[in-house]
Design an enzyme around this catalytic site. Structure first.
Site, PDB file in Angstrom:
ATOM      1  N   ARG A   1       0.826  -8.934  29.859  1.00 45.95           N
ATOM      2  CA  ARG A   1      -0.243  -8.759  30.864  1.00 45.95           C
ATOM      3  C   ARG A   1      -0.746  -7.326  30.806  1.00 45.95           C
ATOM      4  NH1 ARG A   1       0.244 -12.798  35.770  1.00 45.95           N
ATOM      5  NH2 ARG A   1       1.933 -14.101  35.029  1.00 45.95           N
ATOM      6  N   GLY A   2      -0.694  -6.744  29.621  1.00 47.30           N
ATOM      7  CA  GLY A   2      -0.992  -5.317  29.556  1.00 47.30           C
ATOM      8  C   GLY A   2      -2.292  -4.979  28.849  1.00 47.30           C
TER       9      GLY A   2
ATOM     10  N   GLY B   1       0.093 -11.002  18.676  1.00 45.47           N
ATOM     11  CA  GLY B   1      -0.635 -12.248  18.484  1.00 45.47           C
ATOM     12  C   GLY B   1      -2.118 -12.046  18.727  1.00 45.47           C
ATOM     13  N   ASP B   2      -2.847 -13.150  18.967  1.00 50.32           N
ATOM     14  CA  ASP B   2      -4.307 -13.023  19.069  1.00 50.32           C
ATOM     15  C   ASP B   2      -4.747 -12.098  20.208  1.00 50.32           C
ATOM     16  OD1 ASP B   2      -3.427 -14.823  20.936  1.00 50.32           O
ATOM     17  OD2 ASP B   2      -5.038 -16.279  20.630  1.00 50.32           O
TER      18      ASP B   2
ATOM     19  N   GLY C   1       3.921 -12.070  23.730  1.00 48.83           N
ATOM     20  CA  GLY C   1       5.240 -12.710  23.776  1.00 48.83           C
ATOM     21  C   GLY C   1       6.080 -12.295  22.580  1.00 48.83           C
TER      22      GLY C   1
ATOM     23  N   THR D   1       3.402 -14.357  15.914  1.00 47.20           N
ATOM     24  CA  THR D   1       3.445 -15.349  16.988  1.00 47.20           C
ATOM     25  C   THR D   1       4.177 -16.587  16.496  1.00 47.20           C
ATOM     26  OG1 THR D   1       2.222 -16.961  18.317  1.00 47.20           O
ATOM     27  CG2 THR D   1       1.048 -16.099  16.441  1.00 47.20           C
ATOM     28  N   ILE D   2       4.990 -17.136  17.372  1.00 48.67           N
ATOM     29  CA  ILE D   2       5.666 -18.390  17.011  1.00 48.67           C
ATOM     30  C   ILE D   2       4.635 -19.515  16.903  1.00 48.67           C
ATOM     31  CG2 ILE D   2       7.847 -17.712  18.092  1.00 48.67           C
ATOM     32  CD1 ILE D   2       7.136 -19.806  20.343  1.00 48.67           C
ATOM     33  N   ASP D   3       3.447 -19.340  17.517  1.00 50.54           N
ATOM     34  CA  ASP D   3       2.440 -20.420  17.546  1.00 50.54           C
ATOM     35  C   ASP D   3       1.735 -20.615  16.203  1.00 50.54           C
ATOM     36  OD1 ASP D   3       3.084 -20.301  20.232  1.00 50.54           O
ATOM     37  OD2 ASP D   3       1.281 -19.199  20.797  1.00 50.54           O
TER      38      ASP D   3
ATOM     39  N   ARG E   1       0.992 -23.105  22.566  1.00 54.83           N
ATOM     40  CA  ARG E   1      -0.274 -22.870  23.250  1.00 54.83           C
ATOM     41  C   ARG E   1      -1.314 -23.919  22.838  1.00 54.83           C
ATOM     42  NH1 ARG E   1      -0.907 -18.434  26.503  1.00 54.83           N
ATOM     43  NH2 ARG E   1       0.539 -17.014  25.524  1.00 54.83           N
TER      44      ARG E   1
ATOM     45  N   ARG F   1      17.518 -44.558  24.714  1.00 48.72           N
ATOM     46  CA  ARG F   1      16.494 -43.917  25.547  1.00 48.72           C
ATOM     47  C   ARG F   1      15.342 -43.370  24.702  1.00 48.72           C
ATOM     48  NH1 ARG F   1      20.582 -40.227  29.169  1.00 48.72           N
ATOM     49  NH2 ARG F   1      20.709 -41.607  30.967  1.00 48.72           N
TER      50      ARG F   1
ATOM     51  N   THR G   1      -3.124  -9.479  21.625  1.00 48.81           N
ATOM     52  CA  THR G   1      -2.837  -8.079  21.287  1.00 48.81           C
ATOM     53  C   THR G   1      -3.740  -7.597  20.155  1.00 48.81           C
ATOM     54  OG1 THR G   1      -0.565  -8.507  21.933  1.00 48.81           O
ATOM     55  CG2 THR G   1      -0.949  -6.531  20.621  1.00 48.81           C
TER      56      THR G   1
ATOM     57  N   HIS H   1      11.715 -20.984  26.045  1.00 50.22           N
ATOM     58  CA  HIS H   1      11.849 -19.685  25.371  1.00 50.22           C
ATOM     59  C   HIS H   1      12.984 -19.620  24.368  1.00 50.22           C
ATOM     60  CE1 HIS H   1       9.136 -18.854  28.659  1.00 50.22           C
ATOM     61  NE2 HIS H   1       8.710 -17.827  27.947  1.00 50.22           N
TER      62      HIS H   1
ATOM     63  N   ARG I   1      11.680 -18.685  21.139  1.00 54.27           N
ATOM     64  CA  ARG I   1      11.310 -17.301  20.845  1.00 54.27           C
ATOM     65  C   ARG I   1      12.534 -16.421  20.585  1.00 54.27           C
ATOM     66  NH1 ARG I   1       6.684 -16.436  24.885  1.00 54.27           N
ATOM     67  NH2 ARG I   1       7.842 -14.613  25.572  1.00 54.27           N
TER      68      ARG I   1
ATOM     69  N   ASP J   1      -1.042 -19.395  15.153  1.00 52.87           N
ATOM     70  CA  ASP J   1      -2.442 -19.770  15.398  1.00 52.87           C
ATOM     71  C   ASP J   1      -3.461 -18.674  15.059  1.00 52.87           C
ATOM     72  OD1 ASP J   1      -1.723 -18.040  17.405  1.00 52.87           O
ATOM     73  OD2 ASP J   1      -2.444 -19.271  19.063  1.00 52.87           O
TER      74      ASP J   1
HETATM   75  O1  F6P Z   1       2.296 -17.339  22.425  1.00 56.81           O
HETATM   76  C1  F6P Z   1       3.666 -17.503  22.405  1.00 56.81           C
HETATM   77  C2  F6P Z   1       4.131 -18.347  23.555  1.00 56.81           C
HETATM   78  O2  F6P Z   1       5.528 -18.515  23.451  1.00 56.81           O
HETATM   79  C3  F6P Z   1       3.427 -19.688  23.684  1.00 56.81           C
HETATM   80  O3  F6P Z   1       3.898 -20.637  22.764  1.00 56.81           O
HETATM   81  C4  F6P Z   1       3.690 -20.022  25.122  1.00 56.81           C
HETATM   82  O4  F6P Z   1       2.685 -20.864  25.637  1.00 56.81           O
HETATM   83  C5  F6P Z   1       3.636 -18.678  25.785  1.00 56.81           C
HETATM   84  O5  F6P Z   1       3.874 -17.708  24.792  1.00 56.81           O
HETATM   85  C6  F6P Z   1       4.633 -18.504  26.906  1.00 56.81           C
HETATM   86  O6  F6P Z   1       4.442 -17.267  27.486  1.00 56.81           O
HETATM   87  P1  F6P Z   1       5.411 -16.651  28.591  1.00 56.81           P
HETATM   88  O7  F6P Z   1       6.559 -16.026  27.878  1.00 56.81           O
HETATM   89  O8  F6P Z   1       4.576 -15.663  29.295  1.00 56.81           O
HETATM   90  O9  F6P Z   1       5.885 -17.776  29.470  1.00 56.81           O
END
Ligand code: F6P
Length: 381
Positions: free
Chosen positions: A96-97, A136-137, A32, A159-161, A205, A196, A139, A305, A308, A163
Protein backbone atom coordinates in the site's frame (compact mmCIF):
# COMPACT_ATOMS: atom_id res chain seq x y z
CA UNK A 1 26.43 -1.01 19.44
CA UNK A 2 24.84 -2.42 16.28
CA UNK A 3 22.26 0.37 16.36
CA UNK A 4 25.02 3.03 16.70
CA UNK A 5 26.87 1.49 13.81
CA UNK A 6 23.75 1.50 11.66
CA UNK A 7 22.96 5.12 12.41
CA UNK A 8 26.57 6.12 11.71
CA UNK A 9 26.30 4.45 8.32
CA UNK A 10 22.95 6.12 7.78
CA UNK A 11 24.34 9.57 8.55
CA UNK A 12 27.22 9.03 6.20
CA UNK A 13 24.87 7.85 3.50
CA UNK A 14 22.40 10.67 4.06
CA UNK A 15 25.11 13.29 4.00
CA UNK A 16 27.03 11.89 1.07
CA UNK A 17 30.81 11.52 1.19
CA UNK A 18 33.09 14.09 -0.30
CA UNK A 19 35.79 12.88 -2.62
CA UNK A 20 34.59 9.29 -2.66
CA UNK A 21 34.96 7.31 -5.89
CA UNK A 22 32.34 4.87 -4.69
CA UNK A 23 29.22 4.69 -6.86
CA UNK A 24 25.93 3.76 -5.27
CA UNK A 25 23.04 1.52 -6.25
CA UNK A 26 19.78 1.26 -4.35
CA UNK A 27 17.53 -1.80 -4.24
CA UNK A 28 14.00 -2.17 -2.95
CA UNK A 29 11.39 -4.92 -2.96
CA UNK A 30 7.74 -3.86 -3.32
CA UNK A 31 4.27 -5.45 -3.40
CA UNK A 32 3.43 -8.92 -2.13
CA UNK A 33 6.48 -11.02 -1.30
CA UNK A 34 7.48 -13.98 -3.46
CA UNK A 35 10.04 -16.76 -3.11
CA UNK A 36 13.27 -15.64 -4.76
CA UNK A 37 13.35 -12.00 -3.55
CA UNK A 38 16.33 -12.70 -1.33
CA UNK A 39 18.09 -14.48 -4.17
CA UNK A 40 17.73 -11.31 -6.31
CA UNK A 41 19.01 -9.10 -3.49
CA UNK A 42 21.98 -11.42 -2.99
CA UNK A 43 22.83 -11.48 -6.70
CA UNK A 44 22.62 -7.68 -6.97
CA UNK A 45 24.77 -7.08 -3.89
CA UNK A 46 27.39 -9.68 -4.78
CA UNK A 47 27.65 -8.64 -8.43
CA UNK A 48 27.75 -4.93 -7.65
CA UNK A 49 30.17 -5.01 -4.72
CA UNK A 50 32.49 -7.93 -5.43
CA UNK A 51 32.77 -7.66 -9.17
CA UNK A 52 32.23 -3.92 -9.54
CA UNK A 53 33.00 -0.76 -7.68
CA UNK A 54 29.58 -0.15 -6.12
CA UNK A 55 28.15 0.39 -2.71
CA UNK A 56 24.60 -0.97 -2.38
CA UNK A 57 21.91 0.57 -0.22
CA UNK A 58 18.89 -1.52 0.71
CA UNK A 59 15.65 0.48 0.91
CA UNK A 60 13.34 -0.95 3.54
CA UNK A 61 9.63 -1.75 3.10
CA UNK A 62 9.29 -0.81 -0.55
CA UNK A 63 9.02 2.88 -1.42
CA UNK A 64 8.21 3.63 2.23
CA UNK A 65 11.93 3.38 2.92
CA UNK A 66 12.48 6.46 0.77
CA UNK A 67 9.99 8.41 2.85
CA UNK A 68 11.11 7.33 6.32
CA UNK A 69 14.09 8.61 8.26
CA UNK A 70 15.48 5.16 9.03
CA UNK A 71 14.46 3.51 5.77
CA UNK A 72 17.92 2.76 4.36
CA UNK A 73 20.63 0.27 5.22
CA UNK A 74 23.94 -0.55 3.62
CA UNK A 75 24.12 -4.06 2.16
CA UNK A 76 27.38 -5.94 1.87
CA UNK A 77 28.36 -9.42 0.76
CA UNK A 78 28.38 -10.32 4.46
CA UNK A 79 24.85 -9.07 5.02
CA UNK A 80 23.44 -11.25 2.20
CA UNK A 81 25.29 -14.38 3.27
CA UNK A 82 22.99 -17.40 3.67
CA UNK A 83 19.82 -15.78 2.28
CA UNK A 84 19.69 -17.59 -1.09
CA UNK A 85 17.33 -20.37 0.06
CA UNK A 86 15.20 -18.11 2.29
CA UNK A 87 11.66 -17.05 1.41
CA UNK A 88 10.46 -13.49 2.04
CA UNK A 89 12.69 -10.44 1.72
CA UNK A 90 15.32 -9.19 4.16
CA UNK A 91 14.37 -5.65 3.12
CA UNK A 92 10.68 -5.93 3.94
CA UNK A 93 7.97 -4.91 1.50
CA UNK A 94 4.66 -3.04 1.35
CA UNK A 95 1.70 -3.26 -0.98
CA UNK A 96 0.00 0.00 0.00
CA UNK A 97 3.00 2.21 -0.48
CA UNK A 98 2.39 3.87 -3.85
CA UNK A 99 4.05 7.31 -3.51
CA UNK A 100 1.85 8.65 -6.33
CA UNK A 101 -1.30 7.79 -4.35
CA UNK A 102 -0.34 7.43 -0.74
CA UNK A 103 -2.73 7.28 2.19
CA UNK A 104 -1.71 10.02 4.59
CA UNK A 105 -3.38 11.41 7.69
CA UNK A 106 -4.36 15.07 7.50
CA UNK A 107 -6.21 16.57 10.50
CA UNK A 108 -7.24 13.10 11.66
CA UNK A 109 -8.55 12.09 8.26
CA UNK A 110 -7.01 9.71 5.71
CA UNK A 111 -6.52 11.39 2.35
CA UNK A 112 -4.74 10.30 -0.83
CA UNK A 113 -1.68 12.37 -1.67
CA UNK A 114 1.03 12.35 -4.35
CA UNK A 115 4.33 12.33 -2.45
CA UNK A 116 6.47 11.18 -5.38
CA UNK A 117 8.54 14.38 -5.32
CA UNK A 118 9.79 13.40 -1.86
CA UNK A 119 10.87 10.05 -3.25
CA UNK A 120 12.75 11.70 -6.12
CA UNK A 121 14.40 14.09 -3.66
CA UNK A 122 15.48 11.21 -1.44
CA UNK A 123 16.95 9.27 -4.38
CA UNK A 124 19.02 12.36 -5.21
CA UNK A 125 20.04 12.94 -1.59
CA UNK A 126 21.24 9.38 -1.32
CA UNK A 127 23.19 9.89 -4.56
CA UNK A 128 21.85 6.70 -6.07
CA UNK A 129 23.24 6.19 -9.54
CA UNK A 130 20.36 3.78 -10.13
CA UNK A 131 17.50 2.27 -8.14
CA UNK A 132 16.81 -1.41 -8.79
CA UNK A 133 13.15 -2.07 -8.12
CA UNK A 134 12.00 -5.65 -7.63
CA UNK A 135 8.24 -5.94 -7.87
CA UNK A 136 5.04 -6.90 -9.62
CA UNK A 137 2.89 -4.80 -11.93
CA UNK A 138 1.95 -2.24 -9.24
CA UNK A 139 5.52 -1.65 -8.10
CA UNK A 140 6.89 -1.63 -11.65
CA UNK A 141 4.24 0.87 -12.73
CA UNK A 142 5.41 3.16 -9.93
CA UNK A 143 8.96 2.67 -11.27
CA UNK A 144 7.81 3.58 -14.75
CA UNK A 145 6.27 6.80 -13.43
CA UNK A 146 9.46 7.60 -11.49
CA UNK A 147 11.44 6.93 -14.64
CA UNK A 148 9.22 9.40 -16.50
CA UNK A 149 10.12 11.94 -13.79
CA UNK A 150 13.78 11.39 -14.63
CA UNK A 151 14.75 8.81 -11.99
CA UNK A 152 17.27 6.18 -13.05
CA UNK A 153 15.48 2.88 -12.40
CA UNK A 154 15.82 -0.74 -13.52
CA UNK A 155 12.98 -3.19 -12.84
CA UNK A 156 13.03 -6.89 -11.95
CA UNK A 157 9.74 -8.81 -12.50
CA UNK A 158 8.50 -10.57 -9.39
CA UNK A 159 5.14 -12.16 -8.68
CA UNK A 160 3.72 -15.57 -7.96
CA UNK A 161 0.86 -14.59 -10.34
CA UNK A 162 3.13 -14.61 -13.44
CA UNK A 163 1.00 -11.85 -14.96
CA UNK A 164 3.63 -9.40 -16.23
CA UNK A 165 3.46 -9.01 -19.98
CA UNK A 166 7.07 -8.30 -20.88
CA UNK A 167 8.53 -11.56 -19.65
CA UNK A 168 7.88 -15.24 -20.21
CA UNK A 169 8.13 -15.94 -16.49
CA UNK A 170 8.32 -13.96 -13.27
CA UNK A 171 10.28 -15.38 -10.37
CA UNK A 172 8.20 -16.78 -7.51
CA UNK A 173 5.71 -18.42 -9.83
CA UNK A 174 7.45 -21.79 -10.02
CA UNK A 175 7.61 -22.11 -6.22
CA UNK A 176 3.95 -21.14 -5.84
CA UNK A 177 2.92 -23.73 -8.44
CA UNK A 178 4.95 -26.42 -6.65
CA UNK A 179 3.25 -25.60 -3.36
CA UNK A 180 -0.18 -25.63 -5.01
CA UNK A 181 0.51 -28.93 -6.81
CA UNK A 182 1.58 -30.54 -3.53
CA UNK A 183 -1.67 -29.33 -1.96
CA UNK A 184 -3.70 -30.95 -4.77
CA UNK A 185 -1.78 -34.21 -4.27
CA UNK A 186 -2.69 -34.15 -0.59
CA UNK A 187 -6.33 -33.31 -1.26
CA UNK A 188 -6.61 -36.29 -3.62
CA UNK A 189 -6.15 -38.89 -0.91
CA UNK A 190 -8.67 -37.39 1.51
CA UNK A 191 -11.16 -36.67 -1.32
CA UNK A 192 -11.01 -40.29 -2.45
CA UNK A 193 -11.27 -41.70 1.07
CA UNK A 194 -14.40 -39.65 1.86
CA UNK A 195 -15.98 -39.63 -1.62
CA UNK A 196 -16.01 -35.86 -1.57
CA UNK A 197 -15.49 -32.95 -3.91
CA UNK A 198 -12.54 -30.89 -2.73
CA UNK A 199 -12.23 -27.32 -3.97
CA UNK A 200 -8.81 -25.67 -3.71
CA UNK A 201 -8.85 -21.87 -4.02
CA UNK A 202 -5.59 -20.54 -5.39
CA UNK A 203 -4.07 -17.09 -5.76
CA UNK A 204 -3.24 -15.35 -9.02
CA UNK A 205 -5.32 -12.18 -8.97
CA UNK A 206 -6.78 -11.67 -12.48
CA UNK A 207 -4.66 -14.38 -14.10
CA UNK A 208 -5.24 -18.12 -13.94
CA UNK A 209 -1.65 -19.34 -14.32
CA UNK A 210 -1.25 -20.84 -10.83
CA UNK A 211 -4.57 -22.70 -11.01
CA UNK A 212 -3.90 -23.90 -14.57
CA UNK A 213 -0.34 -25.10 -13.97
CA UNK A 214 -1.03 -26.68 -10.58
CA UNK A 215 -4.37 -28.07 -11.75
CA UNK A 216 -2.82 -29.84 -14.72
CA UNK A 217 0.26 -30.94 -12.75
CA UNK A 218 -1.83 -32.21 -9.83
CA UNK A 219 -4.47 -33.94 -11.98
CA UNK A 220 -7.46 -31.75 -11.05
CA UNK A 221 -10.76 -32.67 -12.70
CA UNK A 222 -12.07 -29.12 -12.99
CA UNK A 223 -9.97 -25.96 -13.33
CA UNK A 224 -11.60 -22.56 -12.99
CA UNK A 225 -9.66 -19.52 -14.20
CA UNK A 226 -10.56 -15.84 -14.68
CA UNK A 227 -9.94 -16.08 -18.43
CA UNK A 228 -12.74 -18.66 -18.89
CA UNK A 229 -15.99 -17.72 -17.12
CA UNK A 230 -17.71 -20.90 -15.86
CA UNK A 231 -21.22 -22.28 -15.52
CA UNK A 232 -22.23 -24.25 -12.42
CA UNK A 233 -24.17 -26.72 -14.59
CA UNK A 234 -21.00 -27.60 -16.52
CA UNK A 235 -19.06 -28.18 -13.28
CA UNK A 236 -21.81 -30.44 -11.95
CA UNK A 237 -22.08 -32.31 -15.25
CA UNK A 238 -18.38 -33.18 -15.00
CA UNK A 239 -18.61 -34.28 -11.35
CA UNK A 240 -21.75 -36.38 -11.95
CA UNK A 241 -20.21 -38.00 -15.05
CA UNK A 242 -17.23 -39.01 -12.91
CA UNK A 243 -19.54 -40.41 -10.22
CA UNK A 244 -21.52 -42.38 -12.82
CA UNK A 245 -18.29 -43.92 -14.06
CA UNK A 246 -17.38 -45.02 -10.53
CA UNK A 247 -15.18 -42.07 -9.53
CA UNK A 248 -16.87 -40.84 -6.36
CA UNK A 249 -14.58 -37.90 -5.73
CA UNK A 250 -13.40 -34.87 -7.69
CA UNK A 251 -10.85 -32.11 -7.35
CA UNK A 252 -11.56 -28.54 -8.40
CA UNK A 253 -8.69 -26.02 -8.68
CA UNK A 254 -10.27 -22.57 -8.58
CA UNK A 255 -8.33 -19.36 -9.18
CA UNK A 256 -9.36 -16.60 -6.76
CA UNK A 257 -10.24 -14.40 -9.75
CA UNK A 258 -12.53 -16.99 -11.42
CA UNK A 259 -16.13 -15.96 -11.97
CA UNK A 260 -19.36 -17.43 -13.28
CA UNK A 261 -20.68 -16.38 -16.69
CA UNK A 262 -22.44 -13.06 -16.12
CA UNK A 263 -21.15 -12.92 -12.53
CA UNK A 264 -18.55 -10.80 -10.78
CA UNK A 265 -15.23 -11.58 -9.11
CA UNK A 266 -15.51 -11.88 -5.35
CA UNK A 267 -13.54 -9.42 -3.23
CA UNK A 268 -12.81 -9.71 0.49
CA UNK A 269 -11.61 -6.12 0.47
CA UNK A 270 -12.72 -3.75 -2.27
CA UNK A 271 -10.33 -1.84 -4.55
CA UNK A 272 -9.55 1.79 -3.78
CA UNK A 273 -7.34 4.50 -5.25
CA UNK A 274 -4.45 3.39 -3.05
CA UNK A 275 -5.15 -0.36 -2.96
CA UNK A 276 -5.59 -3.03 -5.64
CA UNK A 277 -8.26 -4.90 -3.63
CA UNK A 278 -8.16 -8.39 -2.13
CA UNK A 279 -9.85 -11.27 -3.91
CA UNK A 280 -11.22 -14.34 -2.15
CA UNK A 281 -14.33 -16.42 -1.58
CA UNK A 282 -14.98 -18.10 -4.92
CA UNK A 283 -13.85 -21.51 -3.59
CA UNK A 284 -16.47 -21.52 -0.84
CA UNK A 285 -19.15 -20.45 -3.28
CA UNK A 286 -18.29 -23.23 -5.74
CA UNK A 287 -18.21 -25.86 -2.95
CA UNK A 288 -21.62 -24.68 -1.74
CA UNK A 289 -23.13 -24.90 -5.23
CA UNK A 290 -21.68 -28.37 -5.81
CA UNK A 291 -23.03 -29.59 -2.48
CA UNK A 292 -26.54 -28.38 -3.29
CA UNK A 293 -26.71 -29.07 -7.04
CA UNK A 294 -24.80 -32.36 -7.23
CA UNK A 295 -25.77 -33.58 -3.79
CA UNK A 296 -22.17 -34.56 -3.11
CA UNK A 297 -20.38 -33.57 0.07
CA UNK A 298 -17.87 -30.81 -0.68
CA UNK A 299 -15.14 -28.99 1.20
CA UNK A 300 -13.04 -25.95 0.40
CA UNK A 301 -9.37 -25.27 1.17
CA UNK A 302 -7.99 -21.78 0.65
CA UNK A 303 -4.25 -22.20 0.16
CA UNK A 304 -3.65 -18.47 0.64
CA UNK A 305 -0.27 -17.12 1.60
CA UNK A 306 1.34 -20.56 1.82
CA UNK A 307 1.81 -19.98 -1.92
CA UNK A 308 4.03 -17.00 -1.21
CA UNK A 309 6.11 -18.63 1.50
CA UNK A 310 8.90 -21.15 1.77
CA UNK A 311 12.19 -21.72 0.10
CA UNK A 312 12.36 -20.92 -3.63
CA UNK A 313 12.60 -23.86 -6.02
CA UNK A 314 15.82 -24.43 -7.95
CA UNK A 315 14.27 -22.75 -10.99
CA UNK A 316 13.31 -19.64 -9.00
CA UNK A 317 16.77 -19.39 -7.44
CA UNK A 318 18.29 -19.71 -10.90
CA UNK A 319 15.97 -17.13 -12.47
CA UNK A 320 16.24 -14.67 -9.56
CA UNK A 321 20.03 -14.86 -9.61
CA UNK A 322 20.14 -14.26 -13.37
CA UNK A 323 17.69 -11.35 -13.03
CA UNK A 324 19.79 -9.78 -10.25
CA UNK A 325 23.00 -10.01 -12.27
CA UNK A 326 21.31 -8.63 -15.39
CA UNK A 327 19.82 -5.71 -13.43
CA UNK A 328 23.30 -4.66 -12.28
CA UNK A 329 24.61 -4.92 -15.86
CA UNK A 330 21.78 -2.66 -17.09
CA UNK A 331 22.48 -0.18 -14.26
CA UNK A 332 26.23 -0.11 -14.95
CA UNK A 333 25.59 0.54 -18.62
CA UNK A 334 23.14 3.31 -17.65
CA UNK A 335 20.31 1.61 -19.51
CA UNK A 336 17.53 2.97 -17.33
CA UNK A 337 13.75 2.67 -17.57
CA UNK A 338 13.97 -1.00 -18.49
CA UNK A 339 12.89 -4.28 -16.93
CA UNK A 340 15.01 -7.40 -17.15
CA UNK A 341 13.00 -10.27 -18.59
CA UNK A 342 13.18 -13.90 -19.62
CA UNK A 343 12.48 -14.57 -23.30
CA UNK A 344 12.89 -18.22 -24.17
CA UNK A 345 16.13 -19.07 -22.42
CA UNK A 346 17.66 -15.60 -22.70
CA UNK A 347 17.63 -12.69 -20.28
CA UNK A 348 16.83 -9.48 -22.12
CA UNK A 349 15.94 -5.87 -21.28
CA UNK A 350 12.51 -4.51 -22.16
CA UNK A 351 11.44 -0.85 -21.76
CA UNK A 352 9.17 -0.65 -18.70
CA UNK A 353 6.45 0.98 -20.75
CA UNK A 354 6.41 -1.91 -23.21
CA UNK A 355 6.66 -4.56 -20.48
CA UNK A 356 3.66 -3.16 -18.63
CA UNK A 357 1.50 -2.16 -21.60
CA UNK A 358 -0.56 -5.36 -21.63
CA UNK A 359 -0.81 -7.66 -18.60
CA UNK A 360 -0.23 -11.35 -19.31
CA UNK A 361 -3.18 -13.71 -19.19
CA UNK A 362 -3.69 -17.41 -19.92
CA UNK A 363 -4.01 -18.04 -23.65
CA UNK A 364 -7.35 -19.80 -23.80
CA UNK A 365 -6.48 -21.24 -27.22
CA UNK A 366 -2.95 -22.23 -26.18
CA UNK A 367 -1.54 -25.74 -26.07
CA UNK A 368 -1.90 -26.12 -22.28
CA UNK A 369 -5.64 -25.57 -22.41
CA UNK A 370 -6.01 -27.67 -25.58
CA UNK A 371 -4.10 -30.55 -23.97
CA UNK A 372 -6.02 -30.28 -20.70
CA UNK A 373 -9.35 -30.33 -22.50
CA UNK A 374 -8.26 -33.31 -24.62
CA UNK A 375 -7.51 -35.16 -21.39
CA UNK A 376 -11.00 -34.57 -20.06
CA UNK A 377 -10.30 -31.68 -17.70
CA UNK A 378 -13.28 -29.34 -17.50
CA UNK A 379 -12.89 -25.56 -17.40
CA UNK A 380 -16.54 -25.25 -16.43
CA UNK A 381 -17.52 -23.72 -19.78
O1 F6P B 1 -0.02 -10.57 -6.30
C1 F6P B 1 0.34 -11.57 -5.42
C2 F6P B 1 -0.81 -11.97 -4.54
O2 F6P B 1 -0.39 -13.02 -3.71
C3 F6P B 1 -2.08 -12.33 -5.29
O3 F6P B 1 -2.03 -13.62 -5.85
C4 F6P B 1 -3.12 -12.15 -4.23
O4 F6P B 1 -4.37 -11.85 -4.79
C5 F6P B 1 -2.59 -10.98 -3.45
O5 F6P B 1 -1.21 -10.89 -3.71
C6 F6P B 1 -2.82 -11.07 -1.96
O6 F6P B 1 -2.37 -9.91 -1.37
P1 F6P B 1 -2.29 -9.70 0.21
O7 F6P B 1 -1.01 -10.32 0.67
O8 F6P B 1 -2.30 -8.24 0.38
O9 F6P B 1 -3.47 -10.40 0.83
Amino acid sequence: MQKRLESAIYERIAGGQEGTAMKRLGILTGGGDAPGLNAVIRAVVKTATLRHEYEVLGIKDGFDGLLNEDGVEKLTAASVRGILPQGGTILGTANRGNPFAREVEVDGEIVIKDVSDQVVKRINELELECLIVVGGDGTLNISRELSEKGCPVVGVPKTIDNDIGGTDVTFGFDTAVSTATEAIDKLHTTAESHHRVMVLELMGRDAGFIALHAGVSGGADVILIPEIPFRYEAICAKILARRDSGRHFSIIAAAEGAKAVGGEKIYREEKSEAFAGRLGGIGAQVAEHVMISCNIESRVTVLGHLQRGGSPTTFDRWLSTRYGGAAVRAARAKRYGVMVALRGTDIVEVPLEEALAVPKRVDTEGDAIVTARAMGISFGD
